[in-house]
Write an enzyme that holds these catalytic residues in place. Structure first.
Site, mmCIF file in Angstrom:
data_model
loop_
_atom_site.group_PDB
_atom_site.id
_atom_site.type_symbol
_atom_site.label_atom_id
_atom_site.label_comp_id
_atom_site.label_asym_id
_atom_site.label_seq_id
_atom_site.Cartn_x
_atom_site.Cartn_y
_atom_site.Cartn_z
ATOM 1 N N HIS A 68 0.912 -0.799 0.093
ATOM 2 C CA HIS A 68 0.236 -0.340 0.062
ATOM 3 C C HIS A 68 0.533 1.063 -0.103
ATOM 4 O O HIS A 68 1.558 1.357 1.018
ATOM 5 C CB HIS A 68 -1.069 0.181 1.208
ATOM 6 C CG HIS A 68 -1.661 -1.377 1.685
ATOM 7 N ND1 HIS A 68 -3.152 -0.870 0.835
ATOM 8 C CD2 HIS A 68 -1.610 -2.108 2.051
ATOM 9 C CE1 HIS A 68 -3.721 -2.347 1.569
ATOM 10 N NE2 HIS A 68 -3.393 -2.687 1.941
ATOM 11 N N HIS A 85 -8.597 -8.123 0.170
ATOM 12 C CA HIS A 85 -8.775 -8.952 1.654
ATOM 13 C C HIS A 85 -9.255 -9.077 2.039
ATOM 14 O O HIS A 85 -10.255 -8.906 2.217
ATOM 15 C CB HIS A 85 -8.286 -6.933 2.454
ATOM 16 C CG HIS A 85 -7.121 -6.387 1.700
ATOM 17 N ND1 HIS A 85 -6.487 -6.044 0.794
ATOM 18 C CD2 HIS A 85 -5.798 -5.913 3.113
ATOM 19 C CE1 HIS A 85 -5.556 -5.562 1.032
ATOM 20 N NE2 HIS A 85 -5.159 -5.253 2.227
ATOM 21 N N GLU A 87 -8.865 -11.151 7.070
ATOM 22 C CA GLU A 87 -7.971 -10.711 8.093
ATOM 23 C C GLU A 87 -8.672 -9.895 9.222
ATOM 24 O O GLU A 87 -7.673 -10.612 10.387
ATOM 25 C CB GLU A 87 -7.464 -9.057 7.505
ATOM 26 C CG GLU A 87 -5.792 -8.483 8.055
ATOM 27 C CD GLU A 87 -6.039 -7.368 7.355
ATOM 28 O OE1 GLU A 87 -7.320 -7.052 6.277
ATOM 29 O OE2 GLU A 87 -5.308 -6.887 7.244
HETATM 30 C C1 6MZ Z 1 -6.769 -3.515 4.805
HETATM 31 C C2 6MZ Z 1 -5.292 -2.042 4.005
HETATM 32 C C3 6MZ Z 1 -3.808 -2.425 5.041
HETATM 33 O O1 6MZ Z 1 -4.773 3.911 0.163
HETATM 34 O O2 6MZ Z 1 -3.640 5.050 1.146
HETATM 35 N N1 6MZ Z 1 -4.706 -0.666 4.260
HETATM 36 N N2 6MZ Z 1 -6.063 -2.255 4.284
HETATM 37 N N3 6MZ Z 1 -5.543 -4.505 5.935
HETATM 38 C C4 6MZ Z 1 -4.417 -3.770 6.088
HETATM 39 N N4 6MZ Z 1 -3.841 -4.406 6.843
HETATM 40 C C5 6MZ Z 1 -2.642 -3.961 7.907
HETATM 41 N N5 6MZ Z 1 -2.981 -2.027 5.088
HETATM 42 C C6 6MZ Z 1 -2.848 -0.884 4.287
HETATM 43 O O3 6MZ Z 1 -2.467 3.300 2.042
HETATM 44 C C7 6MZ Z 1 -2.907 2.526 3.160
HETATM 45 C C8 6MZ Z 1 -4.304 2.607 2.885
HETATM 46 O O4 6MZ Z 1 -4.577 1.352 2.170
HETATM 47 C C9 6MZ Z 1 -5.470 0.218 2.911
HETATM 48 C C10 6MZ Z 1 -6.476 1.386 4.315
HETATM 49 O O5 6MZ Z 1 -7.211 2.304 3.354
HETATM 50 C C11 6MZ Z 1 -5.316 2.324 4.126
HETATM 51 O O6 6MZ Z 1 -5.458 3.158 4.472
HETATM 52 P P1 6MZ Z 1 -3.213 3.825 1.159
HETATM 53 O O7 6MZ Z 1 -2.228 4.544 -0.352
#
Ligand code: 6MZ
Length: 357
Positions: free
Chosen positions: A15, A220, A223
């Site tokens: 991410h 996802h 989780e």
């Molecule tokens: C679910 C996750 C995550 O999109 O703003 N994100 N969603 N589970 C996880 N595991 C820990 N880790 C990150 O990157 C940040 C966003 O990615 C998702 C969440 O929506 C988070 O706000 P971006 O670049």
């Protein structure tokens, strides 16, 4: 660690806003302190914590988004994140990010993605291939000699994420944007965000539409425990799933027979306490059963990790040697959302360095 670092690697679950350099986050935080935007006392304990619960991780993302959601910063973090992955010999990266609207800085979802693409274009220290090219164009790895080449080379493709807080309309907007942005390397859609909120039915129309239009979909999945949703997700048959921590027996059977590749994020699962301890992590069983797997970082910034460290963690925890880790990395080429030409180029490159491992 040396061979984990030098080994070519494929990253399929990263991410953007979770992968920011500590030094950049700190610099951005310092810029806002005293401006009344953030109350540091409210977030300090979460920033400093080592193991954060799933809920706390999402609080941290809210903070990160306050720091990063203007065009200039989005461009900067994109550039840095790609440079960082390239520096540890990631040769193919699927970077995912949630397009955001931020009226206060004139940001639309579209201009957010354009800022990401600007970041990709702005990289000069690394050879980056992100625009799908015509049939007869040269491949990234065949165009230059593999030996004696000091510049890093990396394929980057983008996935646009739907956040589980979003409405059905907002999800559809993201899918339409992804379709528009295909010529700039967007290949698919991810469903992510706080797994404790949102309802699967909300995103289904957008995800179905994405698939009908030929976009790849990764979800996802599992989780947190949510038996019905996990079943519905597996029934949907996405091209990949991320995490798969809380599957029940019938889900495991369904997953294994469907052969849907799983994006494994070891450190993330352990730090968020999603999995009790590494020795009971499902990587072990899935690896033994030769289920399609790919090791990923999830959020290298938030969890202070790197893909190299994830490889080392898996090797040490499950008793795997460098040859096995190389094969794990090489197999991941088949689970990418890249076109056949890119896959072929990656296969040839891995073959050319295979004897080192
Ligand atoms: C679910 C996750 C995550 O999109 O703003 N994100 N969603 N589970 C996880 N595991 C820990 N880790 C990150 O990157 C940040 C966003 O990615 C998702 C969440 O929506 C988070 O706000 P971006 O670049």
């Amino acid at each position: 660690m040396e061979w984990c670092l030098s080994m070519p690697k494929v990253e399929l679950h990263a991410h953007l806003n979770g992968s920011i350099r500590d030094s950049t986050l700190l610099e951005l935080t310092e810029g806002l302190i005293g401006k009344g935007v953030i109350d540091i006392s409210e977030v300090e304990h979460i920033i400093k914590k080592y193991n954060r619960s799933v809920a706390e991780v999402f609080k941290l993302f809210d903070l990160i988004h306050i720091l990063t959601t203007d065009h200039k910063t989005v461009t900067r973090i994109t550039r840095e994140v790609i440079e960082d992955f390239a520096s540890e010999n990631v040769v193919y990266l699927e970077l995912r990010t949630t397009p955001k609207r931020n009226d206060s800085v004139g940001m639309t979802k579209r201009s957010y993605v354009e800022a990401v693409i600007k970041g990709l274009r702005s990289i000069t220290s690394v050879d980056v291939d992100f625009v799908p090219r015509c049939e007869d164009s040269k491949s990234l790895f065949s165009s230059v000699p593999a030996i004696g080449h000091v510049r890093k080379r990396i394929y980057v493709r983008l996935l646009l994420s739907i956040d589980r807080r979003e409405t059905a309309e907002a999800a559809m907007e993201t899918v339409k944007l992804a379709l528009e942005m295909r010529p700039f390397g967007v290949v698919g859609i991810d469903l992510s965000g706080n797994p404790n909120i949102g309802d699967w039915a909300t995103y289904l129309p957008a995800l179905k539409f994405a698939r009908e239009q030929g976009l790849y979909v990764t979800l996802h999945c599992g989780e947190v425990p949510n038996s019905v949703e996990i079943k519905n997700m597996l029934d949907f048959r996405p091209q990949r799933i991320g995490h798969a921590c809380h599957l029940e027996d019938e889900h495991w059977r369904q997953l294994k027979s469907s052969k849907i590749p799983v994006e494994i994020c070891l450190t993330s699962n352990i730090r968020t306490l999603t999995i009790r301890s590494i020795d009971v992590h499902h990587f072990g069983e899935l690896y033994k059963e030769k289920h399609p797997l790919v090791l990923c970082t999830d959020d290298s910034g938030v969890f202070s990790t790197s893909l190299t460290e994830e490889y080392k963690y898996a090797a040490d925890s499950f008793g795997l040697g460098r040859r096995e880790m190389f094969e794990l990395s090489r197999n991941a080429i088949e689970y990418t959302f890249a076109d056949s030409k890119v896959k072929e180029d990656l296969r040839n490159f891995f073959n050319s360095v295979a004897k080192k491992y």
